[in-house]
Design an enzyme around this catalytic site. Structure first.
Site, PDB file in Angstrom:
ATOM      1  N   SER A   9      12.468 -20.817  19.499  1.00  0.00           N
ATOM      2  CA  SER A   9      13.568 -20.155  20.215  1.00  0.00           C
ATOM      3  C   SER A   9      13.164 -19.941  21.664  1.00  0.00           C
ATOM      4  O   SER A   9      12.189 -19.231  21.953  1.00  0.00           O
ATOM      5  CB  SER A   9      13.870 -18.804  19.571  1.00  0.00           C
ATOM      6  OG  SER A   9      14.660 -18.044  20.456  1.00  0.00           O
ATOM      7  N   HIS A  34      15.747 -24.091  19.579  1.00  0.00           N
ATOM      8  CA  HIS A  34      16.731 -23.091  19.148  1.00  0.00           C
ATOM      9  C   HIS A  34      17.229 -22.327  20.379  1.00  0.00           C
ATOM     10  O   HIS A  34      16.436 -21.757  21.133  1.00  0.00           O
ATOM     11  CB  HIS A  34      16.052 -22.151  18.155  1.00  0.00           C
ATOM     12  CG  HIS A  34      16.963 -21.168  17.497  1.00  0.00           C
ATOM     13  ND1 HIS A  34      17.759 -21.486  16.421  1.00  0.00           N
ATOM     14  CD2 HIS A  34      17.201 -19.848  17.757  1.00  0.00           C
ATOM     15  CE1 HIS A  34      18.441 -20.413  16.028  1.00  0.00           C
ATOM     16  NE2 HIS A  34      18.120 -19.404  16.827  1.00  0.00           N
ATOM     17  N   ASP A  36      19.616 -19.344  21.643  1.00  0.00           N
ATOM     18  CA  ASP A  36      20.302 -18.129  21.193  1.00  0.00           C
ATOM     19  C   ASP A  36      21.371 -17.709  22.195  1.00  0.00           C
ATOM     20  O   ASP A  36      21.064 -17.232  23.285  1.00  0.00           O
ATOM     21  CB  ASP A  36      19.272 -17.002  21.024  1.00  0.00           C
ATOM     22  CG  ASP A  36      18.416 -17.198  19.786  1.00  0.00           C
ATOM     23  OD1 ASP A  36      18.986 -17.349  18.696  1.00  0.00           O
ATOM     24  OD2 ASP A  36      17.171 -17.225  19.928  1.00  0.00           O
ATOM     25  N   MET A  38      24.248 -15.168  23.104  1.00  0.00           N
ATOM     26  CA  MET A  38      24.700 -13.797  22.777  1.00  0.00           C
ATOM     27  C   MET A  38      25.710 -13.341  23.822  1.00  0.00           C
ATOM     28  O   MET A  38      25.553 -13.612  25.014  1.00  0.00           O
ATOM     29  CB  MET A  38      23.506 -12.844  22.789  1.00  0.00           C
ATOM     30  CG  MET A  38      22.383 -13.249  21.853  1.00  0.00           C
ATOM     31  SD  MET A  38      21.105 -11.989  21.794  1.00  0.00           S
ATOM     32  CE  MET A  38      19.797 -12.889  20.939  1.00  0.00           C
ATOM     33  N   HIS A  67      22.557 -21.325  18.300  1.00  0.00           N
ATOM     34  CA  HIS A  67      22.874 -20.191  17.424  1.00  0.00           C
ATOM     35  C   HIS A  67      23.841 -19.271  18.166  1.00  0.00           C
ATOM     36  O   HIS A  67      23.455 -18.557  19.087  1.00  0.00           O
ATOM     37  CB  HIS A  67      21.548 -19.479  17.082  1.00  0.00           C
ATOM     38  CG  HIS A  67      21.692 -18.268  16.230  1.00  0.00           C
ATOM     39  ND1 HIS A  67      20.647 -17.391  16.027  1.00  0.00           N
ATOM     40  CD2 HIS A  67      22.731 -17.781  15.510  1.00  0.00           C
ATOM     41  CE1 HIS A  67      21.045 -16.416  15.218  1.00  0.00           C
ATOM     42  NE2 HIS A  67      22.314 -16.620  14.901  1.00  0.00           N
ATOM     43  N   MET A  69      25.767 -16.143  18.581  1.00  0.00           N
ATOM     44  CA  MET A  69      25.923 -14.750  18.154  1.00  0.00           C
ATOM     45  C   MET A  69      27.024 -14.164  19.010  1.00  0.00           C
ATOM     46  O   MET A  69      26.794 -13.354  19.917  1.00  0.00           O
ATOM     47  CB  MET A  69      24.584 -14.012  18.329  1.00  0.00           C
ATOM     48  CG  MET A  69      23.567 -14.381  17.263  1.00  0.00           C
ATOM     49  SD  MET A  69      21.887 -13.998  17.738  1.00  0.00           S
ATOM     50  CE  MET A  69      21.498 -15.466  18.669  1.00  0.00           C
ATOM     51  N   MET A 141      19.319 -14.652   8.588  1.00  0.00           N
ATOM     52  CA  MET A 141      18.672 -13.799   9.586  1.00  0.00           C
ATOM     53  C   MET A 141      17.740 -12.814   8.885  1.00  0.00           C
ATOM     54  O   MET A 141      18.139 -12.128   7.936  1.00  0.00           O
ATOM     55  CB  MET A 141      19.716 -13.002  10.383  1.00  0.00           C
ATOM     56  CG  MET A 141      20.586 -13.824  11.303  1.00  0.00           C
ATOM     57  SD  MET A 141      19.685 -14.772  12.552  1.00  0.00           S
ATOM     58  CE  MET A 141      18.829 -13.493  13.471  1.00  0.00           C
ATOM     59  N   GLY A 148      14.552 -10.838  20.449  1.00  0.00           N
ATOM     60  CA  GLY A 148      13.351 -11.459  19.916  1.00  0.00           C
ATOM     61  C   GLY A 148      12.301 -10.377  19.673  1.00  0.00           C
ATOM     62  O   GLY A 148      12.467  -9.224  20.091  1.00  0.00           O
ATOM     63  N   ASP A 176      15.448 -17.061  10.573  1.00  0.00           N
ATOM     64  CA  ASP A 176      15.304 -16.676  11.979  1.00  0.00           C
ATOM     65  C   ASP A 176      15.036 -15.180  12.078  1.00  0.00           C
ATOM     66  O   ASP A 176      15.827 -14.377  11.598  1.00  0.00           O
ATOM     67  CB  ASP A 176      16.631 -17.034  12.690  1.00  0.00           C
ATOM     68  CG  ASP A 176      16.615 -16.761  14.185  1.00  0.00           C
ATOM     69  OD1 ASP A 176      15.556 -16.409  14.726  1.00  0.00           O
ATOM     70  OD2 ASP A 176      17.691 -16.933  14.800  1.00  0.00           O
ATOM     71  N   GLY A 177      13.902 -14.844  12.723  1.00  0.00           N
ATOM     72  CA  GLY A 177      13.578 -13.448  12.982  1.00  0.00           C
ATOM     73  C   GLY A 177      12.241 -13.035  12.403  1.00  0.00           C
ATOM     74  O   GLY A 177      12.061 -13.039  11.185  1.00  0.00           O
TER      75      GLY A 177
HETATM   76  C1  DX5 Z   1      17.426 -12.986  17.379  1.00  0.00           C
HETATM   77  C2  DX5 Z   1      17.454 -14.460  17.619  1.00  0.00           C
HETATM   78  C3  DX5 Z   1      16.195 -15.153  17.331  1.00  0.00           C
HETATM   79  C4  DX5 Z   1      15.006 -14.698  18.162  1.00  0.00           C
HETATM   80  C5  DX5 Z   1      13.821 -14.786  17.272  1.00  0.00           C
HETATM   81  O1  DX5 Z   1      18.712 -12.475  17.431  1.00  0.00           O
HETATM   82  O2  DX5 Z   1      18.470 -15.086  16.851  1.00  0.00           O
HETATM   83  O3  DX5 Z   1      16.321 -16.565  17.388  1.00  0.00           O
HETATM   84  O4  DX5 Z   1      14.782 -15.464  19.302  1.00  0.00           O
HETATM   85  O5  DX5 Z   1      12.753 -14.208  17.900  1.00  0.00           O
HETATM   86  P1  DX5 Z   1      11.393 -13.903  17.137  1.00  0.00           P
HETATM   87  O6  DX5 Z   1      10.902 -15.181  16.573  1.00  0.00           O
HETATM   88  O7  DX5 Z   1      10.536 -13.331  18.212  1.00  0.00           O
HETATM   89  O8  DX5 Z   1      11.725 -12.892  16.061  1.00  0.00           O
HETATM   90 ZN    ZN Z   2      18.468 -17.319  16.732  1.00  0.00          ZN
END
Ligand code: DX5
Ligand code: ZN
Length: 216
Positions: A9, A34, A36, A38, A67, A69, A141, A148, A176-177
């Site tokens: 990510s 990946h 993200d 948001m 992804h 969100m 998730m 992150g 993921d997470g």
């Molecule tokens: C969180 C994201 C993740 C995030 C994961 O909402 O969807 O993709 O970047 O980060 P890590 O691997 O640090 O948990």
């Molecule tokens: Zn993600």
């Protein structure tokens, strides 16, 4: 255990040097990137939008695993597809009913890219069973989406076996997470075949060691 696809990510990467950060994880063995997205509404954070995906597309041939969100994913599917996303994953919770879920999947497919559906920690796996035959990827998730660097929620990973049991054989089951070398093993033993990792990879001194440790 079957092979696993690692999707670093870029949320935890150095945004001022993104092309290089992507190239480095490619050289270290990553197959996907990946991204993200948001919107500050679906989650309490704002990150990347269409222009960044477009730029990233020019700088890499890795699979762009986007992804979403965001609320109203249907409004942005075409833009993200045109920007160069190879996979678009949206959230089940962003849709008011099952008809909406089906229409978003169809819209993504109509744009000739792969469709993924994601569930937040509090959503039971049963909710998405009706859609498993129509998507290419399910994203479980293991943190509340938004940031992150959060801690892995073990209970969420326990959704994987039910999804796997009901899934067509070629479904990608991604987590993921909070993924690190230890939680990666847990997810893989439960049936995941793709792992997203942000802080574990990008905060490490040696990206190759980090990625290799997720594959073992
Ligand atoms: C969180 C994201 C993740 C995030 C994961 O909402 O969807 O993709 O970047 O980060 P890590 O691997 O640090 O948990
Ligand atoms: Zn993600």
């Amino acid at each position: 255990m079957e092979n696993v696809i690692i999707s670093p990510s870029i949320l935890s990467a150095d945004f001022s040097d993104l092309a290089c950060e992507i190239d480095k994880v490619k050289c270290a063995g990553a197959e996907w990137i990946h991204i993200d997205v948001m919107d500050g509404h679906f989650v309490p954070n704002i990150t990347i939008g269409v222009p960044v995906v477009k730029s990233v597309r020019k700088s890499t041939d890795l699979v762009l695993d986007t992804h979403l969100m965001i609320e109203n994913p249907e409004k942005y599917v075409e833009s993200f597809a045109k920007a160069g996303s190879d996979i678009l994953t949206f959230h089940y919770e962003a849709c008011e009913n099952d008809e909406k879920v089906k229409s978003v999947i169809k819209l993504i497919k109509d744009n000739n890219i792969k469709a993924g559906i994601s569930i937040k920690p509090k959503t039971p796996p049963e909710a998405i069973l009706p859609f498993l035959d129509f998507v290419d990827l399910v994203l479980v998730m293991t943190v509340e989406p938004g940031f992150g660097g959060q801690e892995f929620m073990h209970d969420c990973a326990l959704k994987i076996p039910m999804i796997k049991e009901n899934a067509p054989q070629n479904l990608i089951i991604q987590v993921d997470g909070g993924i690190n070398n230890l939680t990666a093993k847990i997810c893989r033993s439960l049936g995941a075949n793709s792992l997203v990792a942000g802080s574990y990879i990008y905060n490490s001194k040696d990206y190759m060691n980090a990625i290799t440790s997720l594959k073992q």
